[in-house]
Design a protein around this motif. Structure first.
Motif, PDB file in Angstrom:
ATOM      1  N   PRO A  49     -16.963  13.686  25.544  1.00  0.00           N
ATOM      2  CA  PRO A  49     -15.526  13.431  25.681  1.00  0.00           C
ATOM      3  C   PRO A  49     -14.762  14.718  25.985  1.00  0.00           C
ATOM      4  N   VAL A  51     -12.232  17.221  24.922  1.00  0.00           N
ATOM      5  CA  VAL A  51     -11.573  17.616  23.679  1.00  0.00           C
ATOM      6  C   VAL A  51     -10.635  18.799  23.890  1.00  0.00           C
ATOM      7  N   GLU A  58      -8.793  17.438  15.505  1.00  0.00           N
ATOM      8  CA  GLU A  58      -8.957  16.225  16.309  1.00  0.00           C
ATOM      9  C   GLU A  58     -10.235  16.284  17.127  1.00  0.00           C
ATOM     10  N   ALA A  59     -10.559  17.458  17.667  1.00  0.00           N
ATOM     11  CA  ALA A  59     -11.793  17.600  18.441  1.00  0.00           C
ATOM     12  C   ALA A  59     -13.011  17.364  17.565  1.00  0.00           C
ATOM     13  N   ALA A  61     -13.235  15.475  14.865  1.00  0.00           N
ATOM     14  CA  ALA A  61     -13.356  14.043  14.566  1.00  0.00           C
ATOM     15  C   ALA A  61     -13.880  13.275  15.773  1.00  0.00           C
ATOM     16  N   LEU A  62     -13.388  13.594  16.969  1.00  0.00           N
ATOM     17  CA  LEU A  62     -13.806  12.877  18.168  1.00  0.00           C
ATOM     18  C   LEU A  62     -15.271  13.140  18.487  1.00  0.00           C
ATOM     19  N   LEU A  63     -15.709  14.379  18.387  1.00  0.00           N
ATOM     20  CA  LEU A  63     -17.109  14.693  18.677  1.00  0.00           C
ATOM     21  C   LEU A  63     -18.046  14.055  17.653  1.00  0.00           C
ATOM     22  N   ASN A  65     -17.550  11.252  16.070  1.00  0.00           N
ATOM     23  CA  ASN A  65     -17.639   9.826  16.394  1.00  0.00           C
ATOM     24  C   ASN A  65     -18.588   9.574  17.564  1.00  0.00           C
ATOM     25  N   TYR A  66     -18.727  10.545  18.452  1.00  0.00           N
ATOM     26  CA  TYR A  66     -19.637  10.412  19.587  1.00  0.00           C
ATOM     27  C   TYR A  66     -21.069  10.836  19.220  1.00  0.00           C
TER      28      TYR A  66
END
Length: 285
Positions: A49, A51, A58-59, A61-63, A65-66
């Motif tokens: 994603p 980021v 936020e980065a 959390a997003l990583l 989740n991936y």
């Protein structure tokens, strides 16, 4: 010899060899198509994603989740981003990677880091550029001057100065043509701009300009130069002596004689002075 013949003619010998080959082929097939793909997650990938332009939290959390990991590889100062925002990432967005791959992030610093400018004078241009970049500085303009050596003559910010990381350093580089001996052009009697242009075209530099008051010469005219020689080394700096307006210093005029009439010791009769002043001037006398 007899024993070797018995082994080679024994059918169980060939059955054993065939079984061993079959086992090896089966193992290679299972390892290549089942074991290794399962271990390396073959045919399974994650699209990385984007980021950047978001906060580090936020980065993360997003990583996560991936199914990816991350590491802050560098911190830089960029006024276009708030503090602790992601500036760059590697691998970049939309790349397909293995699950649990580590993504390296560049994060914006809240406080700009400080670095000490290295001294790059007398280094080659290439070495100077590498050294400045290693210190986190940027190389700005590169100008050239006559010099015997192709090395750095000057840098815009002196070595040892503490500056912000990313500061631009301009360099003045020698062109390597200063080893020639060339004739000094005739400049005496020329106006200063013409003399400067002529010297530069010949390969010299104009150093100090001195002014000398002169009566009979038009101001801003070259009177002399030093070092005084017919030939000099290319790139030599010349001092010019230039004429300027001659200001005439007037002699001070004597003041009027003041006589105190009350002073009887002066030896002068005031009445006689008055009579002299009242008499008309006679040119024939």
């Amino acid at each position: 010899m007899h024993m070797l013949k018995q082994i080679l003619t024994n059918k169980y010998f060939y059955i054993g060899i065939f079984s061993l080959m079959l086992f090896g082929a089966t193992f290679l097939y299972v390892a290549d198509n089942i074991i290794m793909p399962s271990y390396t997650n073959y045919n399974e990938g994650v699209t990385v994603p984007d980021v950047t332009r978001i906060s580090l939290d936020e980065a993360e959390a997003l990583l996560t989740n991936y199914g990816l990991r991350f590491e802050v590889a560098d911190r830089r100062a960029n006024s276009a981003y708030p503090a602790n925002y992601v500036i760059d990432q590697s691998p970049g967005a939309d790349n397909i990677v293995k699950p649990n791959r580590k993504i390296y992030l560049t994060v914006n610093n809240e406080v700009k880091p400080q670095v000490v400018v290295p001294k790059v004078v007398d280094l080659s241009l290439r070495n100077a550029e590498i050294q400045l970049q290693n210190y986190g500085l940027q190389v700005g303009s590169r100008s050239y001057e006559s010099s015997r050596f192709k090395t750095i003559i000057r840098q815009s910010i002196a070595g040892g100065t503490t500056v912000e990381k990313g500061t631009v350093i301009d360099l003045v580089v020698g062109d390597g043509f200063g080893s020639r001996i060339i004739t000094v052009p005739e400049i005496i009697g020329l106006r200063l701009p013409e003399a400067q242009l002529k010297l530069r075209e010949a390969g010299f530099r104009v150093g100090e300009v001195q002014f000398r008051p002169t009566k009979d010469v038009v101001p801003n005219t070259v009177l002399d130069f030093s070092p005084k020689a017919e030939e000099l080394r290319e790139g030599e700096s010349l001092t010019l002596v230039i004429s300027e307006r001659f200001e005439v210093i007037e002699q001070s005029e004597g003041g009027a004689v003041i006589i105190d009439s009350t002073d009887n010791n002066s030896g002068v009769n005031p009445d006689s002075l008055n009579n002299q002043q009242n008499q008309p001037n006679n040119p024939d006398q």
